[in-house]
Enzyme design. Structure first.
Site, PDB file in Angstrom:
ATOM      1  N   ASP A 119     -20.409  96.920  84.788  1.00  0.00           N
ATOM      2  CA  ASP A 119     -21.744  97.533  84.700  1.00  0.00           C
ATOM      3  C   ASP A 119     -22.549  97.214  85.963  1.00  0.00           C
ATOM      4  O   ASP A 119     -23.273  98.066  86.487  1.00  0.00           O
ATOM      5  CB  ASP A 119     -22.489  96.999  83.467  1.00  0.00           C
ATOM      6  CG  ASP A 119     -21.666  97.156  82.200  1.00  0.00           C
ATOM      7  OD1 ASP A 119     -20.882  98.123  82.142  1.00  0.00           O
ATOM      8  OD2 ASP A 119     -21.802  96.322  81.291  1.00  0.00           O
ATOM      9  N   ASP A 126      -9.163  91.635  91.878  1.00  0.00           N
ATOM     10  CA  ASP A 126      -8.441  92.328  92.958  1.00  0.00           C
ATOM     11  C   ASP A 126      -9.255  93.447  93.593  1.00  0.00           C
ATOM     12  O   ASP A 126      -8.704  94.287  94.313  1.00  0.00           O
ATOM     13  CB  ASP A 126      -7.107  92.883  92.423  1.00  0.00           C
ATOM     14  CG  ASP A 126      -6.190  91.773  91.954  1.00  0.00           C
ATOM     15  OD1 ASP A 126      -6.172  90.719  92.630  1.00  0.00           O
ATOM     16  OD2 ASP A 126      -5.538  91.920  90.905  1.00  0.00           O
ATOM     17  N   GLY A 127     -10.563  93.498  93.323  1.00  0.00           N
ATOM     18  CA  GLY A 127     -11.416  94.483  93.996  1.00  0.00           C
ATOM     19  C   GLY A 127     -11.356  95.849  93.350  1.00  0.00           C
ATOM     20  O   GLY A 127     -11.518  95.970  92.136  1.00  0.00           O
TER      21      GLY A 127
HETATM   22  P1  ADP Z   1     -15.000  95.966  84.004  1.00  0.00           P
HETATM   23  O1  ADP Z   1     -16.064  94.943  83.698  1.00  0.00           O
HETATM   24  O2  ADP Z   1     -15.470  97.374  83.797  1.00  0.00           O
HETATM   25  O3  ADP Z   1     -13.677  95.662  83.362  1.00  0.00           O
HETATM   26  P2  ADP Z   1     -13.986  94.836  86.466  1.00  0.00           P
HETATM   27  O4  ADP Z   1     -13.575  93.614  85.709  1.00  0.00           O
HETATM   28  O5  ADP Z   1     -12.925  95.560  87.218  1.00  0.00           O
HETATM   29  O6  ADP Z   1     -14.771  95.894  85.579  1.00  0.00           O
HETATM   30  O7  ADP Z   1     -15.125  94.351  87.484  1.00  0.00           O
HETATM   31  C1  ADP Z   1     -15.854  95.213  88.303  1.00  0.00           C
HETATM   32  C2  ADP Z   1     -15.986  94.583  89.672  1.00  0.00           C
HETATM   33  O8  ADP Z   1     -16.600  93.273  89.564  1.00  0.00           O
HETATM   34  C3  ADP Z   1     -14.657  94.345  90.374  1.00  0.00           C
HETATM   35  O9  ADP Z   1     -14.248  95.502  91.088  1.00  0.00           O
HETATM   36  C4  ADP Z   1     -15.013  93.170  91.275  1.00  0.00           C
HETATM   37  O10 ADP Z   1     -15.720  93.614  92.422  1.00  0.00           O
HETATM   38  C5  ADP Z   1     -15.979  92.344  90.433  1.00  0.00           C
HETATM   39  N1  ADP Z   1     -15.245  91.337  89.642  1.00  0.00           N
HETATM   40  C6  ADP Z   1     -14.930  91.385  88.330  1.00  0.00           C
HETATM   41  N2  ADP Z   1     -14.212  90.291  87.958  1.00  0.00           N
HETATM   42  C7  ADP Z   1     -14.084  89.526  89.066  1.00  0.00           C
HETATM   43  C8  ADP Z   1     -13.441  88.273  89.362  1.00  0.00           C
HETATM   44  N3  ADP Z   1     -12.786  87.590  88.426  1.00  0.00           N
HETATM   45  N4  ADP Z   1     -13.483  87.817  90.643  1.00  0.00           N
HETATM   46  C9  ADP Z   1     -14.144  88.507  91.594  1.00  0.00           C
HETATM   47  N5  ADP Z   1     -14.758  89.693  91.382  1.00  0.00           N
HETATM   48  C10 ADP Z   1     -14.744  90.202  90.141  1.00  0.00           C
END
Ligand code: ADP
Length: 305
Positions: free
Chosen positions: A249, A220-221
């Site tokens: 990361d 969800d961005g």
């Molecule tokens: P973390 O790895 O710290 O949990 P997130 O999962 O929120 O962080 O991922 C960081 C960023 O990577 C998101 O804001 C998005 O831009 C991108 N991202 C992560 N997972 C997805 C996904 N399933 N689909 C599209 N973009 C993703």
């Protein structure tokens, strides 16, 4: 040049096993990466073309392996070498499942902590942007990130950690923190179900002292709150996910690169997201593809709300 800090690195071992379950036997090859969140950040920064100096603690045979890997990648190895064997963490990725076993990390001595802080004081001026990522091994004081942020108060410190290390670190007024939804919920001790609840929660944490807050929301961005408390919603395209481990990361690396190279905040946020998304589209952890990143930049939109 960007200095990264990984106090608790790890050899990340990844298995791809569909339909993984407990009490069963599975066969499959492992893939090893020089890991720990800060090393994922370092690798993505290096792929973006930034010069990176990586620091923290490394020890034993695992430490030597990580050291050789990061040097192969062209990253400057400024880790303090300790007698504590560097940990190993395991991730089992299946069709839409992710199981992780994380070792806490072996105890680091006070002498090693002092050596690290001495290194940091001496090298702080090499870089305008500093990325601190991940957990802290036993033996290191809980307020270490606050201490580092205070030493680096004239720099832009990006702090990506969780729990007590984040709460303490915020007191040092880092330039940016990047919790995800789960980390924010843990900090607040409550579930955040709606967008309004997420926003309220993010503002509550930001008011504890950090200058900017990027709340990453996986597919969800993200939501970004800047120094003037203006709020931006970052919309990202739908993609086919291969492995989202390391996306946070990678998004830190994109943000740090933008900041360190004089890009506007809009460009910086888009690059941050594009790196996170690109990482999720690749099997490896803390890896991006520059052509994909370029393509994604066109598809990310930012709206002020
Ligand atoms: P973390 O790895 O710290 O949990 P997130 O999962 O929120 O962080 O991922 C960081 C960023 O990577 C998101 O804001 C998005 O831009 C991108 N991202 C992560 N997972 C997805 C996904 N399933 N689909 C599209 N973009 C993703």
């Amino acid at each position: 040049m960007i200095l990264t800090i990984t106090l608790n690195p790890a050899i990340d071992v990844r298995y791809k096993i569909d339909n993984f379950e407990i009490n069963n036997v599975f066969r499959g090859n492992s893939h090893k990466t020089a890991g720990g969140k800060g090393l994922n950040v370092s690798r993505v920064l290096q792929l973006l073309g930034e010069k990176v100096e990586a620091s923290g603690f490394l020890g034993g045979n695992s430490g030597e392996w990580i050291s050789s890997k990061i040097q192969e990648d062209g990253i400057v190895d400024s880790f303090i070498k300790t007698n504590s064997e560097t940990r190993t963490c395991i991730a089992i990725l299946g069709n839409n499942t992710q199981t992780e076993i994380l070792e806490p990390g072996q105890k680091v001595s006070q002498e090693d902590v002092n050596k690290f802080l001495e290194f940091f004081r001496e090298n702080i001026n090499k870089s305008e942007t500093i990325c601190i990522s991940g957990s802290v091994p036993e033996g290191v004081q809980e307020d270490i990130y606050e201490v580092i942020c205070e030493l680096a108060k004239d720099k832009k410190v990006l702090l990506d950690t969780s729990g007590k290390f984040l709460i303490n670190g915020i007191k040092g007024q880092p330039y940016l923190i990047k919790p995800n939804r789960e980390e924010l919920e843990n900090l607040l001790g409550r579930e955040l179900l709606s967008f309004d609840e997420l926003l309220k929660g993010a503002k509550e944490i930001k008011n504890k002292g950090c200058k900017n807050l990027l709340l990453s929301l996986g597919k969800d961005g993200a939501i970004f709150i800047n120094e003037n408390d203006e709020v931006f919603k970052i919309n990202i395209p739908k993609i086919k996910v291969k492995n989202p481990v390391g996306s946070g990361d990678s998004s830190i690396a994109g943000f740090a690169y933008g900041l360190n190279n004089g890009k506007s905040m809009n460009e910086t946020l888009k690059l941050s997201m594009a790196c996170g998304i690109s990482n999720a589209m690749i099997e490896g952890t803390g890896i991006i593809d520059l052509d994909t990143v370029k393509d994604l930049l066109e598809k990310i939109t930012i709206e002020k709300i």
